[in-house]
Design a protein around this motif. Sequence first.
Motif, short mmCIF file in Angstrom:
data_model
loop_
_atom_site.label_atom_id
_atom_site.label_comp_id
_atom_site.label_asym_id
_atom_site.label_seq_id
_atom_site.Cartn_x
_atom_site.Cartn_y
_atom_site.Cartn_z
N ASP A 291 19.97 -3.40 20.02
CA ASP A 291 20.50 -4.73 21.02
C ASP A 291 22.16 -5.31 20.15
N ALA A 292 22.03 -5.46 19.17
CA ALA A 292 22.85 -5.36 18.50
C ALA A 292 24.70 -4.05 18.58
N THR A 293 23.90 -3.33 18.84
CA THR A 293 24.38 -2.04 17.65
C THR A 293 25.36 -1.44 19.79
N GLY A 294 24.09 -2.15 20.95
CA GLY A 294 24.58 -1.90 22.32
C GLY A 294 25.90 -2.46 22.54
N ALA A 295 25.68 -3.93 22.20
CA ALA A 295 26.69 -5.20 22.26
C ALA A 295 27.71 -4.92 21.91
N ARG A 296 27.27 -4.00 20.53
CA ARG A 296 28.78 -3.86 20.07
C ARG A 296 29.59 -2.36 20.59
N LEU A 297 29.13 -1.67 21.04
CA LEU A 297 29.91 -0.35 21.94
C LEU A 297 30.06 -0.86 23.18
N ALA A 298 29.24 -1.98 23.61
CA ALA A 298 29.90 -2.89 24.58
C ALA A 298 31.39 -3.71 24.41
N ARG A 299 31.61 -3.92 23.47
CA ARG A 299 32.72 -4.14 23.19
C ARG A 299 34.01 -3.52 23.05
N GLN A 300 33.27 -2.26 22.43
CA GLN A 300 34.60 -1.20 22.42
C GLN A 300 34.71 -0.49 23.14
N ALA A 301 33.87 -0.49 23.87
CA ALA A 301 34.09 0.17 25.54
C ALA A 301 35.39 -0.45 26.19
N THR A 302 35.26 -1.93 26.22
CA THR A 302 35.72 -2.42 26.48
C THR A 302 37.27 -2.85 26.26
N VAL A 303 37.16 -2.58 24.77
CA VAL A 303 38.15 -3.14 24.58
C VAL A 303 39.74 -1.79 24.37
N GLU A 304 38.53 -0.51 24.43
CA GLU A 304 39.44 1.01 24.48
C GLU A 304 40.13 0.89 26.18
N VAL A 305 39.28 0.78 27.22
CA VAL A 305 39.39 0.26 29.03
C VAL A 305 40.65 -0.57 28.85
N ALA A 306 41.13 -1.76 28.27
CA ALA A 306 41.89 -2.34 28.05
C ALA A 306 43.01 -2.07 27.43
N GLY A 307 43.53 -0.95 26.33
CA GLY A 307 44.05 -0.28 25.76
C GLY A 307 44.87 0.21 27.05
N VAL A 308 43.79 1.24 27.84
CA VAL A 308 44.70 2.25 28.08
C VAL A 308 45.54 1.28 29.57
N LEU A 309 44.32 -0.01 30.20
CA LEU A 309 45.68 -0.08 31.09
C LEU A 309 46.69 -0.82 30.43
N GLY A 310 46.62 -1.10 29.60
CA GLY A 310 47.83 -1.39 28.71
C GLY A 310 49.02 -0.92 28.81
N LYS A 311 48.23 0.41 28.19
CA LYS A 311 49.73 1.61 28.04
C LYS A 311 49.61 2.47 29.47
N ARG A 312 49.24 2.09 30.28
CA ARG A 312 49.72 2.62 31.70
C ARG A 312 50.47 1.61 33.20
N ASP A 313 50.60 0.32 32.18
CA ASP A 313 50.66 -0.74 32.86
C ASP A 313 50.19 -1.58 33.63
N MET A 314 48.71 -1.50 33.70
CA MET A 314 47.74 -1.62 34.85
C MET A 314 47.32 -2.34 34.95
N SER A 315 46.58 -3.25 35.78
CA SER A 315 46.23 -4.47 35.71
C SER A 315 45.02 -4.51 36.11
N ARG A 316 43.57 -5.24 35.83
CA ARG A 316 42.37 -5.08 36.56
C ARG A 316 42.09 -4.21 38.36
#
Length: 108
Positions: free
Chosen positions: A14-39
């Motif tokens: 469960d702890a690893t799953g939560a960490r991976l979910a946070r990592q995935a959301t950070v990665e997506v936020a980074g991609v959105l930022g690089k592309r100057d895209m919003s949610r």
Amino acid sequence: MPWKSKGVRAEAADATGARLARQATVEVAGVLGKRDMSRADLARLMDVSPGRVSQILSGDENLTLRSIAAVAEALELDVQISFVEPKVVHQDSAAMGQGSSDAFVYTH
């Protein structure tokens, strides 16, 4: 008995799953930022409501591979999942709860 009810290993998963979910959301936020895209832009690409994108990226939801794949598809990215040998955890850091595995989700 389901694996989720097996104590320490389930808690670690469960702890690893939560960490991976946070990592995935950070990665997506980074991609959105690089592309100057919003949610909202991502929501349009995914053909879902902005609220749904917020749910996916909030870190509160237990992200599924399907959710991650839907985001990657909308952003025209590939997702790679790698299993690698864990870092050696020293007893001091393990006692402080700082140990973790090196399972990563990458978007390209």
